[in-house]
Design a protein around this motif. Structure first.
Motif, PDB file in Angstrom:
ATOM      1  N   ILE A   3      -8.519 -13.592 -21.779  1.00 54.76           N
ATOM      2  CA  ILE A   3      -9.311 -13.495 -20.562  1.00 54.76           C
ATOM      3  C   ILE A   3      -8.493 -12.814 -19.470  1.00 54.76           C
ATOM      4  CG2 ILE A   3     -10.646 -14.786 -18.840  1.00 54.76           C
ATOM      5  CD1 ILE A   3     -11.665 -15.108 -21.709  1.00 54.76           C
ATOM      6  N   LEU A   4      -9.149 -11.962 -18.691  1.00 53.56           N
ATOM      7  CA  LEU A   4      -8.532 -11.383 -17.506  1.00 53.56           C
ATOM      8  C   LEU A   4      -9.169 -12.004 -16.265  1.00 53.56           C
ATOM      9  CD1 LEU A   4      -6.818  -9.307 -15.932  1.00 53.56           C
ATOM     10  CD2 LEU A   4      -8.723  -7.676 -16.219  1.00 53.56           C
ATOM     11  N   ILE A   5      -8.328 -12.515 -15.372  1.00 53.61           N
ATOM     12  CA  ILE A   5      -8.783 -13.008 -14.069  1.00 53.61           C
ATOM     13  C   ILE A   5      -8.317 -12.023 -13.012  1.00 53.61           C
ATOM     14  CG2 ILE A   5      -8.634 -14.861 -12.361  1.00 53.61           C
ATOM     15  CD1 ILE A   5      -7.904 -16.770 -14.653  1.00 53.61           C
ATOM     16  N   VAL A   6      -9.254 -11.528 -12.202  1.00 54.72           N
ATOM     17  CA  VAL A   6      -8.905 -10.661 -11.073  1.00 54.72           C
ATOM     18  C   VAL A   6      -9.326 -11.413  -9.815  1.00 54.72           C
ATOM     19  CG1 VAL A   6      -9.010  -8.354 -10.090  1.00 54.72           C
ATOM     20  CG2 VAL A   6      -9.426  -8.668 -12.547  1.00 54.72           C
ATOM     21  N   GLU A   7      -8.363 -12.021  -9.151  1.00 57.38           N
ATOM     22  CA  GLU A   7      -8.624 -12.924  -8.027  1.00 57.38           C
ATOM     23  C   GLU A   7      -7.463 -12.815  -7.038  1.00 57.38           C
ATOM     24  OE1 GLU A   7      -9.620 -15.043  -5.283  1.00 57.38           O
ATOM     25  OE2 GLU A   7     -11.103 -15.311  -6.883  1.00 57.38           O
ATOM     26  N   ARG A  71     -16.249   0.315 -20.904  1.00 52.59           N
ATOM     27  CA  ARG A  71     -15.715  -1.029 -21.169  1.00 52.59           C
ATOM     28  C   ARG A  71     -16.878  -2.012 -21.217  1.00 52.59           C
ATOM     29  NH1 ARG A  71     -11.278  -0.330 -23.450  1.00 52.59           N
ATOM     30  NH2 ARG A  71     -10.277  -2.229 -22.702  1.00 52.59           N
ATOM     31  N   LYS A  72     -17.041  -2.687 -22.355  1.00 46.91           N
ATOM     32  CA  LYS A  72     -18.232  -3.501 -22.579  1.00 46.91           C
ATOM     33  C   LYS A  72     -17.976  -5.003 -22.533  1.00 46.91           C
ATOM     34  CE  LYS A  72     -20.448   0.090 -25.362  1.00 46.91           C
ATOM     35  NZ  LYS A  72     -21.055   0.442 -26.665  1.00 46.91           N
ATOM     36  N   PHE A  73     -16.755  -5.428 -22.223  1.00 43.72           N
ATOM     37  CA  PHE A  73     -16.488  -6.868 -22.208  1.00 43.72           C
ATOM     38  C   PHE A  73     -17.380  -7.549 -21.163  1.00 43.72           C
ATOM     39  CE2 PHE A  73     -12.765  -4.675 -20.168  1.00 43.72           C
ATOM     40  CZ  PHE A  73     -13.217  -4.745 -18.855  1.00 43.72           C
ATOM     41  N   PRO A  74     -17.786  -8.804 -21.437  1.00 42.76           N
ATOM     42  CA  PRO A  74     -18.614  -9.523 -20.470  1.00 42.76           C
ATOM     43  C   PRO A  74     -17.822  -9.838 -19.199  1.00 42.76           C
ATOM     44  CG  PRO A  74     -17.976 -10.970 -22.279  1.00 42.76           C
ATOM     45  CD  PRO A  74     -17.544  -9.595 -22.664  1.00 42.76           C
ATOM     46  N   VAL A  75     -18.495  -9.743 -18.060  1.00 42.42           N
ATOM     47  CA  VAL A  75     -17.856  -9.976 -16.766  1.00 42.42           C
ATOM     48  C   VAL A  75     -18.596 -11.079 -16.014  1.00 42.42           C
ATOM     49  CG1 VAL A  75     -17.298  -8.984 -14.518  1.00 42.42           C
ATOM     50  CG2 VAL A  75     -16.990  -7.611 -16.599  1.00 42.42           C
ATOM     51  N   LEU A  76     -17.840 -12.088 -15.612  1.00 41.66           N
ATOM     52  CA  LEU A  76     -18.357 -13.156 -14.760  1.00 41.66           C
ATOM     53  C   LEU A  76     -17.870 -12.892 -13.341  1.00 41.66           C
ATOM     54  CD1 LEU A  76     -19.636 -15.933 -14.163  1.00 41.66           C
ATOM     55  CD2 LEU A  76     -17.481 -16.974 -14.896  1.00 41.66           C
ATOM     56  N   VAL A  77     -18.806 -12.567 -12.454  1.00 43.37           N
ATOM     57  CA  VAL A  77     -18.462 -12.297 -11.062  1.00 43.37           C
ATOM     58  C   VAL A  77     -18.282 -13.623 -10.334  1.00 43.37           C
ATOM     59  CG1 VAL A  77     -19.385 -11.453  -8.872  1.00 43.37           C
ATOM     60  CG2 VAL A  77     -19.506 -10.010 -10.906  1.00 43.37           C
ATOM     61  N   LEU A  78     -17.142 -13.749  -9.673  1.00 48.74           N
ATOM     62  CA  LEU A  78     -16.792 -14.971  -8.954  1.00 48.74           C
ATOM     63  C   LEU A  78     -16.523 -14.596  -7.502  1.00 48.74           C
ATOM     64  CD1 LEU A  78     -16.068 -18.009  -9.330  1.00 48.74           C
ATOM     65  CD2 LEU A  78     -13.702 -17.271  -9.668  1.00 48.74           C
ATOM     66  N   THR A  79     -17.334 -15.124  -6.565  1.00 48.64           N
ATOM     67  CA  THR A  79     -17.218 -14.654  -5.188  1.00 48.64           C
ATOM     68  C   THR A  79     -17.762 -15.657  -4.187  1.00 48.64           C
ATOM     69  OG1 THR A  79     -17.856 -12.875  -3.668  1.00 48.64           O
ATOM     70  CG2 THR A  79     -19.419 -13.466  -5.390  1.00 48.64           C
ATOM     71  N   ALA A 110     -17.961 -23.373 -18.996  1.00 47.05           N
ATOM     72  CA  ALA A 110     -19.180 -23.350 -19.808  1.00 47.05           C
ATOM     73  C   ALA A 110     -19.831 -21.974 -19.779  1.00 47.05           C
ATOM     74  CB  ALA A 110     -20.165 -24.410 -19.308  1.00 47.05           C
ATOM     75  N   ARG A 111     -19.877 -21.363 -18.598  1.00 50.62           N
ATOM     76  CA  ARG A 111     -20.447 -20.015 -18.491  1.00 50.62           C
ATOM     77  C   ARG A 111     -19.603 -19.004 -19.259  1.00 50.62           C
ATOM     78  NH1 ARG A 111     -24.163 -18.950 -14.233  1.00 50.62           N
ATOM     79  NH2 ARG A 111     -24.758 -20.827 -13.075  1.00 50.62           N
ATOM     80  N   LEU A 112     -18.294 -19.170 -19.211  1.00 55.73           N
ATOM     81  CA  LEU A 112     -17.387 -18.271 -19.926  1.00 55.73           C
ATOM     82  C   LEU A 112     -17.600 -18.384 -21.432  1.00 55.73           C
ATOM     83  CD1 LEU A 112     -15.116 -16.280 -19.209  1.00 55.73           C
ATOM     84  CD2 LEU A 112     -13.498 -18.174 -19.504  1.00 55.73           C
ATOM     85  N   ARG A 113     -17.715 -19.614 -21.914  1.00 54.49           N
ATOM     86  CA  ARG A 113     -17.981 -19.811 -23.352  1.00 54.49           C
ATOM     87  C   ARG A 113     -19.279 -19.125 -23.759  1.00 54.49           C
ATOM     88  NH1 ARG A 113     -16.439 -25.476 -22.666  1.00 54.49           N
ATOM     89  NH2 ARG A 113     -18.657 -25.957 -22.536  1.00 54.49           N
ATOM     90  N   ALA A 114     -20.305 -19.282 -22.935  1.00 55.27           N
ATOM     91  CA  ALA A 114     -21.609 -18.688 -23.251  1.00 55.27           C
ATOM     92  C   ALA A 114     -21.531 -17.164 -23.271  1.00 55.27           C
ATOM     93  CB  ALA A 114     -22.658 -19.154 -22.248  1.00 55.27           C
TER      94      ALA A 114
END
Length: 227
Positions: A3-7, A71-79, A110-114
């Motif tokens: 996982i990559l976290i950009v924060e 780049r097709k990896f899933p992205v979870l936007v956190l803001t 949970a969202r990341l797993r999904a």
């Protein structure tokens, strides 16, 4: 899973990294958009957690650059931006999910797993191959209904192969996605863990494709030699 976290909030970034590592993920952390874009463009991540309010390059721009680059990896936007228009902008920009701050860590995981399941074509929280079942929510592994105890590293390897069931996964890919960057890539650890998993779940559960890597499929479709 890597996982990559950009924060850019140092305390939050470190907290997320520690929590995800405790949940079995290999995690890289970036604190600005320029570095985050570079990491996402040069490494093959299973998912990315991306803040929008980043220094250097904002998150939406970074996301758009990744998608233009293929780049097709899933992205979870956190803001902290939680208006409906910001959510629409994020999703239209190529995000796969959206989570506003403040948030519960359990919900993020949970969202990341999904996201990871859906990206690999799995809609259920249970990953199944023959009599082998792995519940991604509980971390429970069973064989023909009976619980099987795996070490943390054995679980990571089995989980990655189940997420990519039917595909040939190289040794290098396994190392990159389940271990930290300082892992000794010349060691025979992958081979050792594959052998241990076979002893616990059956000799046919993982197939060695000589010269290419490993494959996990339904028992009837396995068609290669075992190591």
């Amino acid at each position: 899973m890597r996982i990559l976290i950009v924060e850019d909030e140092p305390s939050l970034g470190r907290q997320l990294k520690t929590t995800l590592e405790q949940n079995g993920y290999a995690v890289d952390l970036s604190v600005d958009g320029e570095d985050g874009h570079f990491m996402g463009s040069t490494e093959d991540y299973d998912a990315v957690i991306l803040d929008l309010g980043l220094p250097e390059i904002d998150g939406l721009t970074v996301l758009g650059m990744w998608r233009k680059e293929g780049r097709k990896f899933p992205v979870l936007v956190l803001t902290a931006r939680d208006s409906w228009s910001d959510k629409v902008a994020g999703l239209d920009g190529g995000a796969d999910d959206y989570l506003a701050k403040p948030f519960q860590t359990e919900e993020l995981i949970a969202r990341l797993r999904a996201l990871i399941r859906r990206a690999s074509g799995n809609s259920s929280s249970e990953l199944i191959a023959g009599d082998v079942r792995l519940d991604t929510r509980s971390g429970r592994v069973t064989l023909a209904g009976e619980p099987v105890k795996l070490t943390a590293q054995e679980y990571k390897l089995l989980s990655y192969l189940l997420h990519h069931k039917g595909k040939v996964v190289s040794r290098t890919e396994l190392i990159e996605h389940i271990y930290d960057q300082d892992f000794d890539r010349d060691s025979n650890t992958i081979e050792v863990f594959v052998t241990r998993i076979r002893k616990k779940l059956g000799a046919d559960v993982i197939t060695t494709i000589r010269g290419l890597g490993y494959s996990l499929d339904e028992p009837s479709s396995a068609a290669a030699s075992k190591a």
